[in-house]
Structures are given as structure tokens and as C-alpha cells.
Design an enzyme around this catalytic site. Structure first.
Site, short mmCIF file in Angstrom:
data_model
loop_
_atom_site.label_atom_id
_atom_site.label_comp_id
_atom_site.label_asym_id
_atom_site.label_seq_id
_atom_site.Cartn_x
_atom_site.Cartn_y
_atom_site.Cartn_z
N GLY A 97 -3.26 -0.10 -3.70
CA GLY A 97 -3.33 -0.56 -5.09
C GLY A 97 -4.31 0.24 -5.92
CD GLU A 124 -3.66 0.60 2.42
OE1 GLU A 124 -3.38 1.29 3.43
OE2 GLU A 124 -4.44 0.99 1.54
NE ARG A 147 -19.78 0.44 9.87
CZ ARG A 147 -20.94 -0.17 10.24
NH1 ARG A 147 -21.85 -0.49 9.32
NH2 ARG A 147 -21.17 -0.43 11.50
N GLY A 151 -8.32 2.04 0.33
CA GLY A 151 -8.86 2.35 -0.99
C GLY A 151 -9.89 3.46 -0.97
CD GLU A 195 -5.26 3.25 -2.91
OE1 GLU A 195 -5.97 2.25 -2.71
OE2 GLU A 195 -4.16 3.20 -3.48
CG LEU A 231 -9.37 -4.76 -0.73
CD1 LEU A 231 -9.72 -4.82 -2.21
CD2 LEU A 231 -7.96 -5.31 -0.51
#
Ligand code: 1HE
Length: 262
Positions: free
Chosen positions: A143, A135, A25, A112, A115, A63
Site C-alpha cells: 500500500g 504481505e 526494527r 513497506g 516501498e 508496516l
């Protein structure tokens, strides 16, 4: 560059950069972030605009949690010299580099992935879009610049709710909260992003640079400092390109302004 994790194609002035780990993914691991960095730098060199998209059924699952676990348990040793490229550095190359980025979003855009998406300057989503910040459920924290960029896009209230309750935004909610500016039918996000990128590429490159580099900085300044910096940049927009474009308009050769479908 490892062509299997990131695809790169130049279409005239537009670089097409695809996350290419669809079996996972498009989760972001260290090799993918390295390859993304290389692709972004290449686009800086040879393109006027870039489009960022994901191969497969999702834009990006954030992530790589398997890699994060391996790191947490010491299975992946930290490098003796810090070689791993920092997400902040790579996402800043997108957000504050020389060329605008358009993101084509579909499926999961989480953690992420969100982000990364908000590092782009214009975002298009399709009806399959699902944005989230899980998260809290994973025991980690954002992060990749999310506290700065996502908070600015959706506001503190919405981001806090997304993070605490795990609430996902569907396509309509993503539009409402400004995660995307354009919403198109499923499967059409990349086409729309390419259409917008082609339009952006017709602008003055200098003005494009100012839009993506000056606007966000002025946003963080006081009223007085903002006006001062605006004045300096306004004075930068000088000949020869501005002169040629102004002359084209005065001579009746410039394209008339026209409404485009949203
Ligand atoms: C992954 C990842 C991942 C999928 N890291 N491997 N991100 C998340 O918490 C999102 C976690 N992922 C999911 O919730 C789901 O995978 C999706 C909703 C995105 C997609 O669901 P689905 O049903 O299409 O796929 P799947 O069956 O869950 O996953 C397919 C494979 O991708 C599977 O591996 P396989 O070997 O068993 O086939 C999954 O393990 C793998 N996969 N997502 C690693 N994220 C710097 S701070 C940033 C902090 C964050 O990003 S937190 C958000 C983390």
C-alpha cells in the site's frame, strides 16, 4: 518533529534522515510516517540531497503490524477528520520532490520498507541486506506504492514471485534485480551513500531536479510525447548556471571526468 522516531542532521548540503525505532526494527507506524514527512519537507527547504537510512540492525521491517491489528480490530479509531498522512503522499514527496534521495540499506528491507527504499533515487546496500514482500503471509497487500515502484525496479516476474512465494532477495540478488546499484561490505552502506550524495550535490540543482522529475514521467509517455517533453526540458537548462559551468569547462577550470569505484 518527534526526534526519537526520525533523526535529522544537516551535513553541508546533505540531509541525513534516519528511521529511529530500532527496537521495533524501524516498523512504520503513524507517528513515524508523520515525522518522516516533516523531515523530508525540512530537507527540501535546506538541503540539496538527502540520505535515508535506518538506525539499528535493519533498514525497515515495513508496516507496523501491531498498529495494523489494532486498527483492524477497532482499538485505534479512525480520526474524525482525515489527519493521518498517506504513505503515497509521503513517498511521493521523496520520489518526486525537488532533491534527490540516496537510500542506505541493510538488514531487513521488507514490505513497506522496500516501498520506501524504492522511492529513493539511488540505493546502496550492504552484505546483510534481505529484501522481501511478505504481505501474502500477513493477509494484506502492498500500500506504499510498491505495485508501481517496486514492479518498475525488479519487473513483474520477480515481484510476483517475491509476493506469492515469499522469496527473500539476499544482497547479491538485490544487486542483480536492481534493488540496489551499489553493494558494499556490511556496515558501509551509510558511508557509501554519503559519498554518493556529496557527489550528487556538486551537480547543477536544476539538472538534478530534471533527472528525478522528468525521467520517470517520460518513462510513462509515448515515444513522441517523450521526445517533446525532453526538448522542452533541454531548453530549460539555460544560463546562468549552465553558462558558468560551460565556461569553466571551456576555460579548463572544470573537474575532469573520472572513474569512481562502484
Ligand atoms: C515489528 C515488526 C513489524 C518487527 N511491525 N512490530 N513486515 C513483516 O512482515 C516483517 C515482520 N518482522 C520480521 O519478520 C522480523 O522482525 C525481522 C526479520 C524484520 C527482524 O527479525 P529480528 O529477529 O531481528 O527481530 P524480532 O525479534 O522479530 O522483532 C523485534 C521486535 O520488533 C519485536 O517486538 P518485541 O516487542 O517483541 O520486542 C517485533 O514484534 C517487532 N517488530 N517487525 C510491528 N513489521 C502499507 S502496506 C505495507 C505492507 C507491509 O509492510 S507487509 C510487511 C510487514
Amino acid at each position: 518533529m518527534n526526534e526519537s522516531l526520525i533523526t535529522y542532521q544537516l551535513d553541508g548540503p546533505v540531509a541525513l534522515i534516519g528511521l529511529n525505532r530500532p527496537d521495533k526494527r524501524n516498523a512504520i507506524n503513524d507517528p513515524l510516517i508523520d515525522d518522516l514527512r516533516s523531515a523530508v519537507l525540512r530537507a527540501h527547504e535546506e538541503a540539496d540531497v538527502a540520505v535515508l537510512f535506518g538506525h539499528g540492525s535493519n533498514f525497515c521491517a515495513g508496516l507496523d503490524l501491531a498498529e495494523a491489528l489494532a486498527r483492524a480490530t477497532g482499538q485505534i479509531k479512525p480520526p474524525r477528520k482525515r489527519r493521518r498522512h498517506n504513505w503515497h503522499e509521503v513517498f511521493d514527496l521523496i520520489a518526486r520532490g525537488p532533491i534527490p534521495f540516496v537510500a542506505a540499506l541493510h538488514g531487513a528491507v521488507v514490505g513497506g520498507g522496500l516501498e520506501l527504499a524504492t522511492a529513493a533515487h539511488v540505493r546502496v546496500g550492504d552484505e546483510s541486506l534481505l529484501c522481501g514482500l511478505p504481505e501474502g503471509q500477513r493477509g494484506i497487500f502492498v500500500g506504499g506504492g510498491g505495485t508501481v515502484r517496486i514492479q518498475r525496479v525488479v519487473g513483474t516476474t520477480v515481484m510476483t514471485d517475491m509476493m506469492l512465494t515469499g522469496r527473500l532477495l539476499n544482497a547479491a540478488e538485490s544487486l542483480q534485480e536492481h534493488v540496489v546499484r551499489y553493494l558494499v561490505p556490511t556496515g558501509e552502506a551509510l558511508n557509501k551513500a554519503r559519498e554518493l550524495a556529496a557527489r550528487i550535490a556538486k551537480n547543477s540543482l536544476e539538472t538534478n531536479w530534471m533527472i528525478i522529475n522528468v525521467l520517470p514521467r517520460i518513462h510513462d509517455m509515448s515515444h513522441d510525447d517523450g521526445l517533446f517533453v525532453e526538448q522542452l526540458n533541454s531548453a530549460r537548462a539555460r544560463p546562468p548556471e549552465a553558462e558558468a559551468r560551460l565556461r569553466d569547462f571551456v576555460d579548463g577550470k572544470a573537474e575532469k571526468l573520472q572513474r569512481h569505484p562502484a
